[in-house]
Design a protein around this motif. Structure first.
Motif, short mmCIF file in Angstrom:
data_model
loop_
_atom_site.label_atom_id
_atom_site.label_comp_id
_atom_site.label_asym_id
_atom_site.label_seq_id
_atom_site.Cartn_x
_atom_site.Cartn_y
_atom_site.Cartn_z
N LEU A 86 0.84 -1.21 0.00
CA LEU A 86 0.00 0.00 0.00
C LEU A 86 0.86 1.25 0.00
N SER A 87 1.87 1.27 0.85
CA SER A 87 2.76 2.43 0.93
C SER A 87 3.46 2.68 -0.41
N GLU A 88 3.98 1.62 -1.01
CA GLU A 88 4.67 1.79 -2.29
C GLU A 88 3.71 2.28 -3.37
N LEU A 89 2.53 1.69 -3.45
CA LEU A 89 1.57 2.09 -4.48
C LEU A 89 1.12 3.53 -4.28
N GLN A 90 0.92 3.94 -3.04
CA GLN A 90 0.54 5.33 -2.77
C GLN A 90 1.65 6.29 -3.19
N GLN A 91 2.90 5.93 -2.94
CA GLN A 91 4.02 6.77 -3.36
C GLN A 91 4.09 6.89 -4.88
N MET A 92 3.66 5.85 -5.58
CA MET A 92 3.68 5.85 -7.04
C MET A 92 2.37 6.40 -7.63
N GLN A 93 1.53 6.92 -6.77
CA GLN A 93 0.22 7.47 -7.15
C GLN A 93 -0.66 6.47 -7.91
N VAL A 94 -0.61 5.22 -7.48
CA VAL A 94 -1.50 4.19 -8.02
C VAL A 94 -2.81 4.26 -7.24
N ASP A 95 -3.92 4.13 -7.95
CA ASP A 95 -5.25 4.21 -7.34
C ASP A 95 -5.58 2.90 -6.63
N VAL A 96 -5.35 2.86 -5.31
CA VAL A 96 -5.71 1.70 -4.50
C VAL A 96 -7.12 1.96 -3.99
N ARG A 97 -8.08 1.21 -4.52
CA ARG A 97 -9.49 1.42 -4.20
C ARG A 97 -9.86 0.96 -2.80
N TYR A 98 -9.35 -0.21 -2.42
CA TYR A 98 -9.71 -0.78 -1.12
C TYR A 98 -8.80 -1.95 -0.82
N ALA A 99 -8.97 -2.48 0.39
CA ALA A 99 -8.24 -3.68 0.80
C ALA A 99 -9.24 -4.69 1.34
N VAL A 100 -8.81 -5.94 1.35
CA VAL A 100 -9.61 -7.03 1.92
C VAL A 100 -8.77 -7.69 2.99
N ASP A 101 -9.36 -7.86 4.16
CA ASP A 101 -8.64 -8.53 5.25
C ASP A 101 -9.67 -9.09 6.22
N ARG A 102 -9.32 -10.18 6.85
CA ARG A 102 -10.23 -10.79 7.84
C ARG A 102 -10.30 -9.95 9.10
N VAL A 103 -9.23 -9.23 9.39
CA VAL A 103 -9.18 -8.36 10.57
C VAL A 103 -8.98 -6.93 10.08
#
Length: 154
Positions: A86-103
Motif C-alpha cells: 500500500l505504501s509503495e503504491l501510494q508513493q507511485m500514485q497508483v489508485d488503490v481502491r480498497y483492501a480485503v482482510d479478515r481483521v
C-alpha cells in the motif's frame, strides 16, 4: 490377587500408552504448526529480498501494473506485505481502491472482509502469498477482476 494385580498393571499400561499417544499427537500437531509458520516466514523473506533487489535495479510494481493496463487496485491481506505494498503504491500514485482482510486494522483506506460485497477494481493483488491458491479460489467468485499474487508480480 495375581489376576487383580495383572489387571491393574495392564490397565495402567494402557492408560500410559493412551496418554503418550495423546501427548505425541499434541506435540506432532504443534511441530506441524511451527513448521508451517516457519515456511510462511521463509517465503515472505525471500519475496521481500527479491522486492528490494528489484527496487535497487529501478523496477517498481507500478511498472507491472501499467504494462498490464491495471489502473485500479485492490489489496488482499493487510499484514506486513500488504501495508508495505500500500505504501509503495501510494508513493507511485497508483489508485488503490480498497483492501480485503479478515481483521480490519487500518483506516487509511476502506477495508472489507472477504465475505463483504466488494467494489470493482482492475486487479486484486494477494499479499498472503503462502495461501494464494485458496484465496484466489475464494475471491474468483466474489470479484470479476484479475487476481494475482504479489509473488507473481515481483
Amino acid at each position: 490377587m495375581k489376576i487383580k494385580m495383572g489387571r491393574f498393571i495392564s490397565g495402567g499400561l494402557v492408560g500410559l500408552g493412551c496418554g503418550l499417544f495423546v501427548s505425541y499427537k499434541l506435540i506432532g500437531n504443534r511441530l506441524y504448526e511451527y513448521q508451517n509458520r516457519s515456511d510462511k516466514f521463509e517465503q515472505m523473506f525471500h519475496l521481500c529480498n527479491r522486492w528490494v533487489m528489484d527496487k535497487q535495479r529501478g523496477r517498481n510494481i507500478s511498472d507491472y501494473l501499467k504494462k498490464h493496463n491495471y489502473n485500479t487496485v485492490a489489496i488482499y491481506g493487510m499484514n506486513y506485505l500488504g501495508r508495505t505494498l500500500l505504501s509503495e503504491l501510494q508513493q507511485m500514485q497508483v489508485d488503490v481502491r480498497y483492501a480485503v482482510d479478515r481483521v480490519v486494522n487500518l483506516s487509511e483506506i476502506d477495508i472489507y472482509k472477504p465475505d463483504d460485497n466488494l467494489p470493482d477494481a482492475d486487479v486484486m493483488i494477494v499479499t498472503a502469498v503462502f495461501d494464494f491458491a485458496h484465496i484466489k479460489e475464494e475471491m474468483v467468485q466474489k470479484v470479476s477482476c484479475s487476481i494475482v499474487s504479489l509473488e507473481e508480480i515481483i
